[in-house]
Design a protein around this motif. Structure first.
Motif, PDB file in Angstrom:
ATOM      1  N   ILE A 156       0.711  -1.193  -0.074  1.00  0.00           N
ATOM      2  CA  ILE A 156       0.041  -0.013  -0.020  1.00  0.00           C
ATOM      3  C   ILE A 156       0.819   1.159   0.178  1.00  0.00           C
ATOM      4  CG2 ILE A 156      -1.780   1.279   1.196  1.00  0.00           C
ATOM      5  CD1 ILE A 156      -2.743  -1.394   0.208  1.00  0.00           C
ATOM      6  N   ARG A 157       0.837   2.175  -1.156  1.00  0.00           N
ATOM      7  CA  ARG A 157       1.663   3.297  -1.026  1.00  0.00           C
ATOM      8  C   ARG A 157       0.944   4.354  -0.011  1.00  0.00           C
ATOM      9  NH1 ARG A 157       0.545   1.872  -6.209  1.00  0.00           N
ATOM     10  NH2 ARG A 157      -0.927   3.754  -6.453  1.00  0.00           N
ATOM     11  N   VAL A 158       1.719   4.998   0.420  1.00  0.00           N
ATOM     12  CA  VAL A 158       1.307   6.256   1.359  1.00  0.00           C
ATOM     13  C   VAL A 158       0.512   7.064   0.640  1.00  0.00           C
ATOM     14  CG1 VAL A 158       2.112   8.034   2.771  1.00  0.00           C
ATOM     15  CG2 VAL A 158       3.437   5.931   2.976  1.00  0.00           C
ATOM     16  N   SER A 159       0.688   7.357  -0.527  1.00  0.00           N
ATOM     17  CA  SER A 159      -0.069   8.362  -1.321  1.00  0.00           C
ATOM     18  C   SER A 159      -1.545   7.774  -1.487  1.00  0.00           C
ATOM     19  CB  SER A 159       0.524   8.593  -2.966  1.00  0.00           C
ATOM     20  OG  SER A 159       0.568   7.238  -3.554  1.00  0.00           O
ATOM     21  N   GLU A 160      -1.494   6.375  -1.475  1.00  0.00           N
ATOM     22  CA  GLU A 160      -3.121   5.983  -1.389  1.00  0.00           C
ATOM     23  C   GLU A 160      -3.921   6.206  -0.294  1.00  0.00           C
ATOM     24  OE1 GLU A 160      -3.582   1.910  -3.766  1.00  0.00           O
ATOM     25  OE2 GLU A 160      -1.425   1.805  -2.709  1.00  0.00           O
ATOM     26  N   ILE A 161      -3.136   6.324   0.891  1.00  0.00           N
ATOM     27  CA  ILE A 161      -3.747   6.513   2.162  1.00  0.00           C
ATOM     28  C   ILE A 161      -4.055   8.077   1.957  1.00  0.00           C
ATOM     29  CG2 ILE A 161      -3.251   7.229   4.691  1.00  0.00           C
ATOM     30  CD1 ILE A 161      -1.330   4.801   4.675  1.00  0.00           C
ATOM     31  N   THR A 162      -3.368   8.977   1.387  1.00  0.00           N
ATOM     32  CA  THR A 162      -4.014  10.248   1.327  1.00  0.00           C
ATOM     33  C   THR A 162      -4.979  10.626   0.416  1.00  0.00           C
ATOM     34  OG1 THR A 162      -1.477  11.051   1.431  1.00  0.00           O
ATOM     35  CG2 THR A 162      -2.683  12.545   0.538  1.00  0.00           C
ATOM     36  N   THR A 163      -4.829   9.685  -0.741  1.00  0.00           N
ATOM     37  CA  THR A 163      -6.000   9.425  -1.616  1.00  0.00           C
ATOM     38  C   THR A 163      -7.414   9.072  -1.028  1.00  0.00           C
ATOM     39  OG1 THR A 163      -4.640   9.108  -3.762  1.00  0.00           O
ATOM     40  CG2 THR A 163      -6.963   8.552  -3.901  1.00  0.00           C
ATOM     41  N   TYR A 164      -7.313   8.104  -0.187  1.00  0.00           N
ATOM     42  CA  TYR A 164      -8.359   7.710   0.797  1.00  0.00           C
ATOM     43  C   TYR A 164      -8.905   8.557   1.639  1.00  0.00           C
ATOM     44  CZ  TYR A 164     -11.039   4.385   3.507  1.00  0.00           C
ATOM     45  OH  TYR A 164     -11.993   3.747   4.502  1.00  0.00           O
ATOM     46  N   LEU A 165      -8.090   9.453   2.246  1.00  0.00           N
ATOM     47  CA  LEU A 165      -8.569  10.488   2.860  1.00  0.00           C
ATOM     48  C   LEU A 165      -9.459  11.545   2.184  1.00  0.00           C
ATOM     49  CD1 LEU A 165      -5.459  10.901   5.264  1.00  0.00           C
ATOM     50  CD2 LEU A 165      -7.498   9.777   6.007  1.00  0.00           C
ATOM     51  N   LEU A 178      13.240   6.547  -1.422  1.00  0.00           N
ATOM     52  CA  LEU A 178      12.119   5.432  -1.753  1.00  0.00           C
ATOM     53  C   LEU A 178      12.289   4.256  -0.561  1.00  0.00           C
ATOM     54  CD1 LEU A 178      10.007   3.836  -3.176  1.00  0.00           C
ATOM     55  CD2 LEU A 178      11.845   2.525  -4.464  1.00  0.00           C
ATOM     56  N   LEU A 179      11.314   4.400   0.443  1.00  0.00           N
ATOM     57  CA  LEU A 179      11.215   3.363   1.557  1.00  0.00           C
ATOM     58  C   LEU A 179       9.999   2.441   1.321  1.00  0.00           C
ATOM     59  CD1 LEU A 179      11.045   6.285   4.241  1.00  0.00           C
ATOM     60  CD2 LEU A 179      12.987   5.252   3.453  1.00  0.00           C
ATOM     61  N   HIS A 180      10.138   1.356   1.877  1.00  0.00           N
ATOM     62  CA  HIS A 180       9.262   0.062   1.504  1.00  0.00           C
ATOM     63  C   HIS A 180       9.303  -0.616   2.837  1.00  0.00           C
ATOM     64  CE1 HIS A 180      12.640  -2.002  -0.080  1.00  0.00           C
ATOM     65  NE2 HIS A 180      11.953  -3.217   0.166  1.00  0.00           N
ATOM     66  N   SER A 181       8.246  -1.416   3.278  1.00  0.00           N
ATOM     67  CA  SER A 181       8.272  -2.310   4.475  1.00  0.00           C
ATOM     68  C   SER A 181       7.446  -3.455   4.281  1.00  0.00           C
ATOM     69  CB  SER A 181       7.597  -1.694   5.733  1.00  0.00           C
ATOM     70  OG  SER A 181       7.534  -2.617   6.556  1.00  0.00           O
ATOM     71  N   GLY A 229       6.557   4.304   0.385  1.00  0.00           N
ATOM     72  CA  GLY A 229       6.310   5.471   0.036  1.00  0.00           C
ATOM     73  C   GLY A 229       7.701   6.304   0.023  1.00  0.00           C
ATOM     74  N   SER A 230       7.693   7.535  -0.343  1.00  0.00           N
ATOM     75  CA  SER A 230       8.770   8.481  -0.416  1.00  0.00           C
ATOM     76  C   SER A 230       8.588   9.805   0.234  1.00  0.00           C
ATOM     77  CB  SER A 230       9.300   8.757  -1.939  1.00  0.00           C
ATOM     78  OG  SER A 230       9.592   7.521  -2.540  1.00  0.00           O
ATOM     79  N   PRO A 231       9.084  10.004   1.619  1.00  0.00           N
ATOM     80  CA  PRO A 231       8.862  11.422   2.028  1.00  0.00           C
ATOM     81  C   PRO A 231       9.833  12.513   1.384  1.00  0.00           C
ATOM     82  CG  PRO A 231      10.299  10.213   3.160  1.00  0.00           C
ATOM     83  CD  PRO A 231       9.862   9.119   2.048  1.00  0.00           C
ATOM     84  N   ASP A 232       9.213  13.690   1.282  1.00  0.00           N
ATOM     85  CA  ASP A 232       9.935  14.599   0.303  1.00  0.00           C
ATOM     86  C   ASP A 232      11.303  14.745   1.059  1.00  0.00           C
ATOM     87  OD1 ASP A 232       7.452  15.363  -1.219  1.00  0.00           O
ATOM     88  OD2 ASP A 232       7.101  16.359   0.649  1.00  0.00           O
ATOM     89  N   LYS A 233      11.481  14.604   2.128  1.00  0.00           N
ATOM     90  CA  LYS A 233      12.877  14.665   2.794  1.00  0.00           C
ATOM     91  C   LYS A 233      12.985  13.736   3.763  1.00  0.00           C
ATOM     92  CE  LYS A 233      13.454  19.720   2.124  1.00  0.00           C
ATOM     93  NZ  LYS A 233      13.686  21.087   2.804  1.00  0.00           N
ATOM     94  N   LEU A 234      14.061  13.024   4.042  1.00  0.00           N
ATOM     95  CA  LEU A 234      14.754  12.233   5.269  1.00  0.00           C
ATOM     96  C   LEU A 234      15.926  13.205   5.691  1.00  0.00           C
ATOM     97  CD1 LEU A 234      13.629   9.815   6.686  1.00  0.00           C
ATOM     98  CD2 LEU A 234      15.370   8.483   5.516  1.00  0.00           C
ATOM     99  N   ILE A 235      15.779  13.686   7.146  1.00  0.00           N
ATOM    100  CA  ILE A 235      16.598  14.711   7.752  1.00  0.00           C
ATOM    101  C   ILE A 235      17.271  13.861   8.768  1.00  0.00           C
ATOM    102  CG2 ILE A 235      17.052  16.713   9.007  1.00  0.00           C
ATOM    103  CD1 ILE A 235      14.440  17.799   7.694  1.00  0.00           C
ATOM    104  N   ASN A 236      18.842  13.763   8.845  1.00  0.00           N
ATOM    105  CA  ASN A 236      19.294  13.239   9.836  1.00  0.00           C
ATOM    106  C   ASN A 236      19.632  14.114  11.047  1.00  0.00           C
ATOM    107  OD1 ASN A 236      21.733  12.124  11.543  1.00  0.00           O
ATOM    108  ND2 ASN A 236      21.741  10.649   9.945  1.00  0.00           N
ATOM    109  N   ILE A 237      19.109  13.899  12.243  1.00  0.00           N
ATOM    110  CA  ILE A 237      18.740  14.989  13.397  1.00  0.00           C
ATOM    111  C   ILE A 237      19.296  13.980  14.449  1.00  0.00           C
ATOM    112  CG2 ILE A 237      17.561  16.410  14.966  1.00  0.00           C
ATOM    113  CD1 ILE A 237      15.669  16.970  12.693  1.00  0.00           C
ATOM    114  N   VAL A 288      14.682  11.505  10.349  1.00  0.00           N
ATOM    115  CA  VAL A 288      13.126  12.076  10.646  1.00  0.00           C
ATOM    116  C   VAL A 288      12.614  12.573   9.157  1.00  0.00           C
ATOM    117  CG1 VAL A 288      12.123  13.948  11.722  1.00  0.00           C
ATOM    118  CG2 VAL A 288      14.173  12.728  12.994  1.00  0.00           C
ATOM    119  N   PRO A 289      11.129  12.113   9.033  1.00  0.00           N
ATOM    120  CA  PRO A 289      10.755  12.468   7.714  1.00  0.00           C
ATOM    121  C   PRO A 289      10.165  13.985   7.934  1.00  0.00           C
ATOM    122  CG  PRO A 289       9.115  11.129   9.115  1.00  0.00           C
ATOM    123  CD  PRO A 289      10.626  11.223   9.772  1.00  0.00           C
ATOM    124  N   SER A 290      10.009  14.525   6.879  1.00  0.00           N
ATOM    125  CA  SER A 290       9.551  15.725   6.328  1.00  0.00           C
ATOM    126  C   SER A 290       8.791  15.749   5.148  1.00  0.00           C
ATOM    127  CB  SER A 290      10.722  16.819   6.598  1.00  0.00           C
ATOM    128  OG  SER A 290      10.111  18.235   6.331  1.00  0.00           O
TER     129      SER A 290
END
Length: 252
Positions: free
Chosen positions: A2-11, A122-125, A132-140, A145-147
């Motif tokens: 399930i792509r994260v974008s599909e969750i956004t579409t579902y909402l 690109l992340l998958h589990s 899905g792909s967050p716009d940024k993955l920041i190392n803090i 951390v996703p952004s």
């Protein structure tokens, strides 16, 4: 998966999710503001380059000039059918917002000072059946951390619920890939140059998993109920959509 974008579409509307899973193409947004949002998002990827610099406005103007030349290459499918004049108008509209963006970027200098940023990883589990792909993955502090970047309206306080759930889904993916604990994420409202931190909460993790399971049922062929607040007037599936409910769809 399930792509994260599909969750956004579902909402937005579960039936939009149903029709895309049936192989129908989700039509590109034809509104005048669509190319402007694309350009804003691409520019927001460069905010870190300009933040904290004395010549911040000059940097963003130069980046906007570059983006105006490259955006059709990067977003070839999304901008198909968009006239050159409409694209030029979008660039001009974004340019009028730059001074306001610059002032807010200065207020978020600590966030943009993070130099270790992975763009659209690109992340998958397999474990959770999500990708899905967050716009940024920041190392803090050695923790990824996703952004996410949003180009629409910004709430007066906090972030929109849909943004929280999208960010939570990415947090679950990051945790699984890096064997870490993600307690927060960020939403960047690109039109204002404003960043808001989001605490990842238990009930939103639970909600993401519930939405994942509902989308799996849609993939199995069940048509969900159309919600009362469905955006039918802006939906490319309006001609296909049947409002007749079934007993199975009432689960949704």
């Amino acid at each position: 998966m399930i792509r994260v974008s599909e969750i956004t579409t579902y909402l937005k509307c579960p039936r939009m999710c149903y029709y895309t899973n049936k192989g129908h193409k989700l039509l590109t947004d034809a509104s005048p503001g669509y190319p402007e949002r694309i350009i804003l998002k691409e520019l927001a990827l460069m905010y870190g380059l300009a933040s904290g610099r004395e010549d911040i406005l000059s940097i963003l103007n130069n980046e906007l000039d570059r983006i105006s030349k490259e955006v059709r290459i990067i977003y070839r499918a999304e901008l198909e059918g968009v006239e050159d004049d409409a694209l030029l108008d979008a660039v001009s509209a974004v340019r009028t917002s730059l001074e306001n963006i610059c002032s807010n970027l200065s207020s978020n200098a600590d966030y943009y000072a993070n130099s270790q940023v992975d763009i659209e990883p690109l992340l998958h589990s397999e474990k959770f059946g999500l990708s899905g792909s967050p716009d940024k993955l920041i190392n803090i502090d050695e923790t990824p951390v996703p952004s996410i970047i949003k180009t629409g309206a910004m709430p007066e306080n906090g972030v929109w619920q849909g943004d929280r759930l999208q960010l939570t889904a990415y947090a679950i993916l990051v945790e699984d890939k890096y064997n870490s604990i993600v307690e927060r994420g960020f939403v960047e409202y690109a039109r204002w140059g404003t960043v808001r931190e989001v605490t990842i909460k238990r009930h939103e993790r639970r909600k993401v998993l519930q939405l994942r399971d509902r989308i799996k049922k849609i993939q199995d062929g069940l048509m969900p109920e159309r919600p009362q607040d469905a955006p039918c007037e802006r939906c490319g599936f309006a001609g296909l959509c049947e409002v007749k409910s079934t007993l199975a769809s009432r689960f949704f």
